[in-house]
Scaffold this active site. Structure first.
Site, PDB file in Angstrom:
ATOM      1  N   ARG A 176       0.808  -1.222   0.000  1.00 29.76           N
ATOM      2  CA  ARG A 176       0.000   0.000   0.000  1.00 29.76           C
ATOM      3  C   ARG A 176       0.848   1.283   0.000  1.00 29.76           C
ATOM      4  O   ARG A 176       0.513   2.273   0.644  1.00 29.76           O
ATOM      5  CB  ARG A 176      -0.978   0.027   1.180  1.00 29.76           C
ATOM      6  CG  ARG A 176      -1.914  -1.159   1.227  1.00 29.76           C
ATOM      7  CD  ARG A 176      -2.823  -1.256   0.004  1.00 29.76           C
ATOM      8  NE  ARG A 176      -3.556  -2.519   0.022  1.00 29.76           N
ATOM      9  CZ  ARG A 176      -3.178  -3.612  -0.659  1.00 29.76           C
ATOM     10  NH1 ARG A 176      -2.128  -3.599  -1.460  1.00 29.76           N
ATOM     11  NH2 ARG A 176      -3.870  -4.709  -0.584  1.00 29.76           N
ATOM     12  N   SER A 226     -11.329  -1.263   2.972  1.00 33.32           N
ATOM     13  CA  SER A 226     -10.660  -1.527   4.252  1.00 33.32           C
ATOM     14  C   SER A 226     -10.130  -0.209   4.803  1.00 33.32           C
ATOM     15  O   SER A 226      -9.328   0.456   4.146  1.00 33.32           O
ATOM     16  CB  SER A 226      -9.488  -2.472   4.065  1.00 33.32           C
ATOM     17  OG  SER A 226      -9.968  -3.707   3.626  1.00 33.32           O
ATOM     18  N   GLU A 296      -5.504   2.940   6.189  1.00 35.69           N
ATOM     19  CA  GLU A 296      -5.149   2.725   4.783  1.00 35.69           C
ATOM     20  C   GLU A 296      -5.812   3.840   3.962  1.00 35.69           C
ATOM     21  O   GLU A 296      -5.245   4.376   3.024  1.00 35.69           O
ATOM     22  CB  GLU A 296      -5.677   1.358   4.322  1.00 35.69           C
ATOM     23  CG  GLU A 296      -5.470   1.121   2.841  1.00 35.69           C
ATOM     24  CD  GLU A 296      -5.813  -0.306   2.420  1.00 35.69           C
ATOM     25  OE1 GLU A 296      -5.496  -1.258   3.153  1.00 35.69           O
ATOM     26  OE2 GLU A 296      -6.394  -0.449   1.332  1.00 35.69           O
TER      27      GLU A 296
HETATM   28  C1  LIG Z   1     -15.770  -1.642  -1.679  1.00 33.43           C
HETATM   29  C2  LIG Z   1     -14.292  -1.380  -1.788  1.00 33.43           C
HETATM   30  C3  LIG Z   1     -13.405  -2.443  -1.967  1.00 33.43           C
HETATM   31  C4  LIG Z   1     -12.038  -2.209  -2.042  1.00 33.43           C
HETATM   32  N1  LIG Z   1     -11.199  -3.277  -2.223  1.00 33.43           N
HETATM   33  C5  LIG Z   1      -9.872  -3.055  -2.331  1.00 33.43           C
HETATM   34  C6  LIG Z   1      -8.962  -4.153  -2.544  1.00 33.43           C
HETATM   35  O1  LIG Z   1      -9.361  -5.303  -2.631  1.00 33.43           O
HETATM   36  N2  LIG Z   1      -7.642  -3.867  -2.633  1.00 33.43           N
HETATM   37  C7  LIG Z   1      -7.157  -2.594  -2.537  1.00 33.43           C
HETATM   38  O2  LIG Z   1      -5.941  -2.397  -2.659  1.00 33.43           O
HETATM   39  N3  LIG Z   1      -7.987  -1.555  -2.347  1.00 33.43           N
HETATM   40  C8  LIG Z   1      -9.314  -1.747  -2.243  1.00 33.43           C
HETATM   41  N4  LIG Z   1     -10.156  -0.691  -2.054  1.00 33.43           N
HETATM   42  C9  LIG Z   1      -9.601   0.665  -1.899  1.00 33.43           C
HETATM   43  C10 LIG Z   1      -9.434   1.442  -3.208  1.00 33.43           C
HETATM   44  O3  LIG Z   1     -10.342   1.002  -4.197  1.00 33.43           O
HETATM   45  C11 LIG Z   1      -8.015   1.318  -3.745  1.00 33.43           C
HETATM   46  O4  LIG Z   1      -7.067   1.755  -2.805  1.00 33.43           O
HETATM   47  C12 LIG Z   1      -7.838   2.131  -5.040  1.00 33.43           C
HETATM   48  O5  LIG Z   1      -6.563   1.867  -5.567  1.00 33.43           O
HETATM   49  C13 LIG Z   1      -7.994   3.628  -4.814  1.00 33.43           C
HETATM   50  O6  LIG Z   1      -8.055   4.241  -6.088  1.00 33.43           O
HETATM   51  P1  LIG Z   1      -8.894   5.569  -6.344  1.00 33.43           P
HETATM   52  O7  LIG Z   1      -8.737   5.932  -7.766  1.00 33.43           O
HETATM   53  O8  LIG Z   1     -10.274   5.433  -5.847  1.00 33.43           O
HETATM   54  O9  LIG Z   1      -8.082   6.596  -5.465  1.00 33.43           O
HETATM   55  P2  LIG Z   1      -8.649   7.751  -4.509  1.00 33.43           P
HETATM   56  O10 LIG Z   1      -9.379   7.152  -3.379  1.00 33.43           O
HETATM   57  O11 LIG Z   1      -9.348   8.786  -5.304  1.00 33.43           O
HETATM   58  O12 LIG Z   1      -7.275   8.352  -3.988  1.00 33.43           O
HETATM   59  C14 LIG Z   1      -6.423   7.596  -3.155  1.00 33.43           C
HETATM   60  C15 LIG Z   1      -5.039   8.225  -3.223  1.00 33.43           C
HETATM   61  O13 LIG Z   1      -4.524   7.996  -4.534  1.00 33.43           O
HETATM   62  C16 LIG Z   1      -4.051   9.229  -5.060  1.00 33.43           C
HETATM   63  N5  LIG Z   1      -4.209   9.203  -6.515  1.00 33.43           N
HETATM   64  C17 LIG Z   1      -5.363   9.025  -7.205  1.00 33.43           C
HETATM   65  N6  LIG Z   1      -5.108   9.112  -8.518  1.00 33.43           N
HETATM   66  C18 LIG Z   1      -3.787   9.356  -8.654  1.00 33.43           C
HETATM   67  C19 LIG Z   1      -2.917   9.560  -9.768  1.00 33.43           C
HETATM   68  N7  LIG Z   1      -3.361   9.564 -11.019  1.00 33.43           N
HETATM   69  N8  LIG Z   1      -1.590   9.789  -9.504  1.00 33.43           N
HETATM   70  C20 LIG Z   1      -1.118   9.806  -8.248  1.00 33.43           C
HETATM   71  N9  LIG Z   1      -1.890   9.642  -7.162  1.00 33.43           N
HETATM   72  C21 LIG Z   1      -3.200   9.404  -7.367  1.00 33.43           C
HETATM   73  C22 LIG Z   1      -4.915  10.296  -4.416  1.00 33.43           C
HETATM   74  O14 LIG Z   1      -4.277  11.548  -4.429  1.00 33.43           O
HETATM   75  C23 LIG Z   1      -5.069   9.741  -3.017  1.00 33.43           C
HETATM   76  O15 LIG Z   1      -3.987  10.121  -2.183  1.00 33.43           O
HETATM   77  C24 LIG Z   1     -11.536  -0.889  -1.960  1.00 33.43           C
HETATM   78  C25 LIG Z   1     -12.430   0.184  -1.794  1.00 33.43           C
HETATM   79  C26 LIG Z   1     -13.793  -0.058  -1.719  1.00 33.43           C
HETATM   80  C27 LIG Z   1     -14.729   1.094  -1.569  1.00 33.43           C
END
Ligand SMILES: Cc1cc2nc3c(=O)[nH]c(=O)nc-3n(C[C@H](O)[C@H](O)[C@H](O)COP(=O)(O)OP(=O)(O)OC[C@H]3O[C@@H](n4cnc5c(N)ncnc54)[C@H](O)[C@@H]3O)c2cc1C
Length: 303
Positions: A176, A226, A296
């Site tokens: 992570r 999570s 996280e």
């Molecule tokens: C129901 C559910 C299930 C999930 N299951 C998992 C799982 O199995 N495994 C897992 O790892 N995660 C899981 N997640 C968490 C999440 O989906 C992941 O961490 C995902 O990678 C976050 O991506 P996001 O685009 O939504 O980022 P955001 O939530 O929008 O942002 C998270 C961080 O990423 C940064 N970020 C976003 N885009 C960029 C970019 N282009 N460049 C640099 N930084 C950037 C943001 O600035 C922020 O700091 C889950 C979430 C939910 C709601």
């Protein structure tokens, strides 16, 4: 410079529909919470993204990057300055066993594209609701797979607006975390190296993981996945359960009764409900088991 001044300047260089003033961020977060962004900016190309970053640098305007909002809690006071969203950069292209995806694409769509082209390696991502950029930032992973396993290279933008091509080895991908996070890079594009597979086998794996996810996770409610990282030697969900916290409610937020590692929005929760419940869980687990639960989920913005 006021937000109106910033808006006036930005609409000279970007299409008008790409710059929104006082946009509610609750529309863009999976928890459906969060205050307003002063400016919500959605560039349509790498050049426009670069323009926004250089503009912000020149005028000392803070920039906050939003992906799909699935791992974020935006506080109720919202975010000052520019909130940058790459939601309009969603191209995915396949060449032989390589997939190149722009950062605004959903990692689920990249995983489906891999299936479509009978490529194996991205099955683990079939239920992660983030963007490619968010998945890179966190080195997202599930069920034994993670981004680091299949990533070949990325294109990023530095805080100064410089474009860099980086290989996987330069990204320090770990549990992570990544150098994209530590260096505050903006990921624009990722190239994944996959392997030829069998359609039925890839599909069966994705179906199995989807079944596991749907049976274990409270997908019927808004959440941010999570909430806590896995503490070394423990499971966050088990610690929370053993602390008697499953079902605990503060305001409209609840420790999920289905999966104790999730906090769900059951009744118009505010970000404050979320952060208060998170703190309550951390304090209780610390008191009962002496374990520090690190979030996280990223918590950003003003109270
Ligand atoms: C129901 C559910 C299930 C999930 N299951 C998992 C799982 O199995 N495994 C897992 O790892 N995660 C899981 N997640 C968490 C999440 O989906 C992941 O961490 C995902 O990678 C976050 O991506 P996001 O685009 O939504 O980022 P955001 O939530 O929008 O942002 C998270 C961080 O990423 C940064 N970020 C976003 N885009 C960029 C970019 N282009 N460049 C640099 N930084 C950037 C943001 O600035 C922020 O700091 C889950 C979430 C939910 C709601």
């Amino acid at each position: 410079m006021t937000k109106q001044d910033i808006y006036n300047k930005l609409v000279h260089t970007l299409p008008k529909e790409c710059v929104l003033l006082d946009e509610s961020l609750s529309k863009y977060t999976y928890t459906h919470t969060g205050g307003n962004a002063d400016l919500f900016v959605t560039p349509t190309s790498y050049e426009e993204t670069q323009t926004v970053i250089r503009f912000a640098r020149e005028h000392n305007v803070p920039v906050t990057l939003l992906g799909n909002g699935s791992n974020l809690i935006v506080r109720d006071g919202g975010i000052r300055g520019i909130v940058l969203s790459l939601v309009k950069l969603t191209d995915i292209t396949v060449t032989d066993t390589t997939i190149t995806a722009q950062s605004g694409a959903a990692i689920i769509d990249v995983s489906r594209m891999a299936l479509h082209h009978t490529l194996t390696g991205l099955e683990f991502a079939c239920g992660i609701p983030g963007s490619v950029g968010g998945a890179l930032f966190m080195n997202a992973g599930a069920y034994g797979g993670e981004v680091a396993d299949v990533l070949a290279s990325v294109i990023v933008l530095t805080e100064d607006g410089e474009l860099l091509n980086l290989k996987r080895e330069e990204l320090e991908l770990e549990y992570r975390n990544s150098s994209i996070a530590t260096n505050k890079y903006i990921a624009l594009e990722a190239t994944f190296k996959l392997a030829p597979g069998e359609h039925e086998v890839i599909k069966a794996k994705m179906d199995e993981l989807t079944f596991l996810r749907e049976s274990k996770q409270p997908l019927e409610y808004p959440s941010c996945g999570s909430v806590f990282k896995r503490p070394p030697g423990y499971f966050a969900g088990k610690l929370i359960q053993d602390s008697g916290l499953q079902g605990k409610i503060i305001g409209g937020a609840q420790v999920s009764t289905k999966h104790a590692g999730f906090i769900v929005n059951i009744n118009n929760a505010t970000a404050k409900d979320y952060t208060t419940l998170i703190k309550f869980v951390q304090d209780t687990v610390k008191e009962k088991f002496g374990v520090d639960l690190e979030t996280e989920v990223k918590i950003i913005g003003e109270e």
